[in-house]
Design a protein around this motif. Structure first.
Motif, PDB file in Angstrom:
ATOM      1  N   HIS A  18       0.829  -1.200   0.000  1.00  0.00           N
ATOM      2  CA  HIS A  18       0.000   0.000   0.000  1.00  0.00           C
ATOM      3  C   HIS A  18       0.867   1.255   0.000  1.00  0.00           C
ATOM      4  O   HIS A  18       0.534   2.243  -0.664  1.00  0.00           O
ATOM      5  N   ALA A  21       1.977   1.567  -3.495  1.00  0.00           N
ATOM      6  CA  ALA A  21       0.924   2.132  -4.338  1.00  0.00           C
ATOM      7  C   ALA A  21       0.822   3.640  -4.167  1.00  0.00           C
ATOM      8  O   ALA A  21       0.568   4.379  -5.131  1.00  0.00           O
ATOM      9  N   SER A 129      -9.825  -4.396  -1.485  1.00  0.00           N
ATOM     10  CA  SER A 129      -8.547  -4.606  -2.158  1.00  0.00           C
ATOM     11  C   SER A 129      -8.438  -6.003  -2.764  1.00  0.00           C
ATOM     12  O   SER A 129      -7.698  -6.867  -2.290  1.00  0.00           O
ATOM     13  N   GLN A 131      -6.922  -6.749  -5.678  1.00  0.00           N
ATOM     14  CA  GLN A 131      -6.066  -6.110  -6.667  1.00  0.00           C
ATOM     15  C   GLN A 131      -5.833  -6.944  -7.917  1.00  0.00           C
ATOM     16  O   GLN A 131      -5.484  -6.402  -8.973  1.00  0.00           O
ATOM     17  N   GLY A 299      -1.160  -5.159  -8.568  1.00  0.00           N
ATOM     18  CA  GLY A 299      -2.466  -4.547  -8.750  1.00  0.00           C
ATOM     19  C   GLY A 299      -2.841  -3.439  -7.783  1.00  0.00           C
ATOM     20  O   GLY A 299      -3.803  -2.700  -8.034  1.00  0.00           O
ATOM     21  N   HIS A 300      -2.085  -3.283  -6.677  1.00  0.00           N
ATOM     22  CA  HIS A 300      -2.450  -2.232  -5.729  1.00  0.00           C
ATOM     23  C   HIS A 300      -2.318  -0.837  -6.344  1.00  0.00           C
ATOM     24  O   HIS A 300      -3.119   0.059  -6.053  1.00  0.00           O
ATOM     25  N   LEU A 303      -5.307  -0.093  -8.488  1.00  0.00           N
ATOM     26  CA  LEU A 303      -6.465  -0.036  -7.593  1.00  0.00           C
ATOM     27  C   LEU A 303      -6.544   1.317  -6.901  1.00  0.00           C
ATOM     28  O   LEU A 303      -7.620   1.915  -6.785  1.00  0.00           O
TER      29      LEU A 303
END
Length: 344
Positions: A18, A21, A129, A131, A299-300, A303
């Motif tokens: 996170h 991200a 989440s 992701q 994918g975070h 997202l």
């Protein structure tokens, strides 16, 4: 559009993704505060951010309610133990902030429904989440589903064949517990269960399950199998294990239809392994693959971008709380059928 201020609640195992991200979306996200009951964990996440931006001051808290009271925050990211997700999300929404919730959204449907009702009533965004929906192979698969290229959907399978040894569970005593985690299905398999139900695109009619605790000394299952019947007639099969020897083997999503077959596999559904359709499209490149370092994937970052744009555009994020509910409902039904109900 203005940059949004993101705070992290819970700085354990997954939280570094996170922070990553946030860094990758530095043009639209500013870190507002990091919070963890163990202060050293929050400090570590601050240091991770400051490796790229050494002059960025980030307040640290051990009490998230104080953080909500004292800091200017737009979005709170909940990365705490699963059993706290629902309660903490309600507190965040009551404070007037949007929320991103790590999977699972909560451990009961009552909590999930309360979160969604409050968010809808207050006009706030909830993102769960999952992701892997942003993986390029998964996005391509979803496009094929939406374009009807499979014809009549027949069945889909989600296989999560991983290992989590006893040391993994002993490192964090909440793992594998009835109150705060659930077992393999709720922790390791929920991402692929989410993808399976998303691709089948239909309500769940029935769920059957066989679960067992074979090797790990935990309250919940270390292996689970689920058979799902969808309203459109298609069948879903889930095979989820934390007992594979000696290391993670695969996470694979397969979709079978009248006029199409697709298999997305790899470490974390990140590469197309089979791509066969009766028609052809310009995007039919079966070599599509996302290079990833571990099962958390990449994918975070998209997202987070989608969440920011959802707030800017006043729309629902791709994986809102109503979407996040669906995989939890399947797993809870499996627990009821398999004798591993979370509530005693």
């Amino acid at each position: 559009m203005k940059q949004l201020r993101f705070a992290i609640l819970g700085c354990g195992r997954i939280s570094y993704k996170h922070v990553e991200a946030m860094l990758n979306n530095r043009d639209c996200i500013i870190p507002a505060a990091f919070c963890d009951l163990i202060e050293e964990r929050a400090i570590a996440r601050v240091q991770q951010y400051q490796e790229q931006f050494p002059n960025q001051e980030i307040p640290i808290y051990t009490d998230y309610k104080q953080m909500l009271t004292k800091e200017e925050i737009d979005v709170v990211v909940i990365c705490s133990e699963s059993g706290y997700h629902g309660m903490q999300a309600l507190d965040v929404l009551e404070s007037g902030r949007h929320v991103i919730i790590e999977k699972p959204m909560a451990l009961t449907l009552e909590e999930i429904d309360a979160v969604n009702e409050l968010a809808d009533r207050k006009g706030l965004k909830v993102c769960v989440s999952h992701q892997n929906r942003f993986n390029r192979p998964i996005q391509k698969l979803r496009r094929a589903v939406e374009e009807g290229r499979f014809g009549r959907l027949i069945n889909g399978t989600a296989r999560i064949l991983w290992t989590r040894d006893q040391h993994y569970y002993d490192l964090a005593p909440w793992r594998g517990t009835r109150a705060l985690d659930g077992g393999t299905l709720m922790n390791q398999c929920i991402h692929n269960i989410d993808l399976l139900q998303w691709m089948m695109g239909s309500e769940v009619v029935s769920v059957h399950a066989e679960l067992g605790t074979f090797l790990r000394k935990i309250e919940m299952e270390d292996f689970g199998a689920i058979l799902i019947r969808f309203k459109n007639g298609a069948v879903g099969v889930v095979e989820g294990s934390a007992c594979v020897y000696p290391k993670n083997l695969e996470e694979t999503l397969s979709i079978f239809g009248e006029t199409g077959t697709a298999v997305i596999g790899g470490l974390a559904v990140n590469e197309i392994q089979t791509w066969n359709f009766s028609d052809s499209k310009y995007y039919d490149n079966p070599e599509t693959k996302d290079e990833i370092e571990n099962v958390y994937g990449n994918g975070h970052t998209p997202l987070y971008k989608d969440m920011v744009q959802a707030i800017w555009e006043d729309r629902a994020p791709l994986i809102d709380g109503h979407e996040g509910r669906k995989s939890v409902e399947i797993i809870l039904k499996a627990y009821e059928r398999g004798g591993y109900a979370l509530e005693k």
